[in-house]
Design a protein around this motif. Structure first.
Motif, PDB file in Angstrom:
ATOM      1  N   UNK A 149       1.131  -1.721  -0.079  1.00 60.03           N
ATOM      2  CA  UNK A 149      -0.144  -0.102  -0.039  1.00 60.03           C
ATOM      3  C   UNK A 149       0.840   1.365   0.389  1.00 60.03           C
ATOM      4  N   UNK A 150       1.586   1.517   0.857  1.00 57.36           N
ATOM      5  CA  UNK A 150       2.234   2.476   0.826  1.00 57.36           C
ATOM      6  C   UNK A 150       3.985   2.393   1.419  1.00 57.36           C
ATOM      7  N   UNK A 151       5.199   3.055   0.822  1.00 57.37           N
ATOM      8  CA  UNK A 151       6.586   2.206   1.117  1.00 57.37           C
ATOM      9  C   UNK A 151       7.826   3.072   1.247  1.00 57.37           C
ATOM     10  N   UNK A 152       7.978   3.191   2.437  1.00 56.10           N
ATOM     11  CA  UNK A 152       9.368   4.243   2.764  1.00 56.10           C
ATOM     12  C   UNK A 152      10.439   4.207   2.897  1.00 56.10           C
ATOM     13  N   UNK A 153      11.738   4.697   1.639  1.00 54.81           N
ATOM     14  CA  UNK A 153      13.155   4.559   2.259  1.00 54.81           C
ATOM     15  C   UNK A 153      13.479   6.084   2.170  1.00 54.81           C
ATOM     16  N   UNK A 154      14.196   6.070   3.552  1.00 54.26           N
ATOM     17  CA  UNK A 154      14.992   6.588   3.558  1.00 54.26           C
ATOM     18  C   UNK A 154      14.231   8.243   2.767  1.00 54.26           C
ATOM     19  N   UNK A 155      13.278   8.759   2.801  1.00 54.15           N
ATOM     20  CA  UNK A 155      12.679   9.503   1.876  1.00 54.15           C
ATOM     21  C   UNK A 155      11.887   9.413   1.427  1.00 54.15           C
ATOM     22  N   UNK A 180      14.960  16.107   6.099  1.00 55.55           N
ATOM     23  CA  UNK A 180      16.110  16.124   6.011  1.00 55.55           C
ATOM     24  C   UNK A 180      16.287  14.644   6.120  1.00 55.55           C
ATOM     25  N   UNK A 181      16.950  14.066   4.989  1.00 59.54           N
ATOM     26  CA  UNK A 181      17.178  12.206   5.642  1.00 59.54           C
ATOM     27  C   UNK A 181      18.239  12.930   4.780  1.00 59.54           C
ATOM     28  N   UNK A 182      20.001  12.807   5.564  1.00 57.29           N
ATOM     29  CA  UNK A 182      21.059  13.133   5.350  1.00 57.29           C
ATOM     30  C   UNK A 182      21.751  11.929   5.075  1.00 57.29           C
ATOM     31  N   UNK A 183      21.015  10.103   6.015  1.00 59.41           N
ATOM     32  CA  UNK A 183      21.549   9.083   4.954  1.00 59.41           C
ATOM     33  C   UNK A 183      20.382   8.324   3.508  1.00 59.41           C
ATOM     34  N   UNK A 184      19.899   9.193   2.797  1.00 59.04           N
ATOM     35  CA  UNK A 184      19.185   9.344   1.521  1.00 59.04           C
ATOM     36  C   UNK A 184      20.393   9.275   0.639  1.00 59.04           C
ATOM     37  N   UNK A 185      20.325   8.247  -0.271  1.00 58.91           N
ATOM     38  CA  UNK A 185      21.120   8.335  -1.476  1.00 58.91           C
ATOM     39  C   UNK A 185      20.543   8.227  -2.834  1.00 58.91           C
ATOM     40  N   UNK A 186      21.249   9.186  -3.166  1.00 60.48           N
ATOM     41  CA  UNK A 186      20.811   9.111  -4.611  1.00 60.48           C
ATOM     42  C   UNK A 186      20.953   8.402  -5.985  1.00 60.48           C
TER      43      UNK A 186
END
Length: 186
Positions: A149-155, A180-186
């Motif tokens: 239904x909904x998924x959240x992964x690093x922001x 902000x999600x500093x661990x978020x990867x681009x």
């Protein structure tokens, strides 16, 4: 005071978007105090859709060539088939999306909206969902596609379809509130 007071959110959309996937998240974040701007490829109005029937027209607040991800605290990407298919052919729109990831800001996409994430090349190693018809595109872009239904992964918040909007909106608000999600990867 709402959970999102002082936050500014962009909704990137163009003609052919699924109307409820714009109106419901927009109402949810506005109700929590956020300022929301509709960003599109052109000024004037854009055409919403209710599945395959024309819906309402909505005024564009800003054009994608006049904004920057640094102007906003988060981004929402509605679906509809024509909307992301058109947006992903526009280099400025794709860069706008990618810049949110570079700046570690929350991004939310529903239904066919993740097509923009495919084009922005930001799905490698991320757990995501989408409308089932673009599952292969998401997987080919390196995403770990799941039917939830909904998924959240690093922001990054994703959902499958309009039926998921209640869960989607709750997570959009939660992620915007966290910021902000500093661990978020681009």
């Amino acid at each position: 005071m709402g959970k999102l007071t002082g936050k500014k959110v962009a909704i990137l959309v163009t003609d052919g978007f699924e109307q409820v996937e714009l109106t419901e998240p927009m109402k949810a974040v506005k109700d929590e105090g956020a300022e929301v701007e509709i960003v599109s490829l052109k000024s004037g109005e854009i055409q919403g859709m209710n599945h395959d029937e024309k819906g309402d027209k909505f005024p564009v607040d800003k054009t994608v060539d006049s904004v920057s991800a640094s102007d906003y605290n988060g981004l929402i990407l509605p679906g509809g088939v024509a909307n992301p298919d058109t947006l992903r052919t526009n280099k400025q729109a794709v860069k706008f999306v990618r810049d949110f990831f570079d700046q570690h800001k929350p991004v939310s996409a529903i239904c066919h909206g993740p097509w923009m994430l495919v084009e922005a090349d930001v799905l490698k190693g991320r757990k995501v969902t989408s409308f089932p018809s673009i599952k292969t595109d998401v997987i080919n872009a390196g995403g770990n596609w799941v039917d939830e239904e909904v998924v959240v992964d690093q922001g990054l918040t994703t959902s499958r379809k309009p039926d998921d909007l209640a869960a989607f909106n709750a997570k959009v608000i939660e992620e915007l509130r966290e910021g902000k999600h500093d661990r978020q990867t681009a």
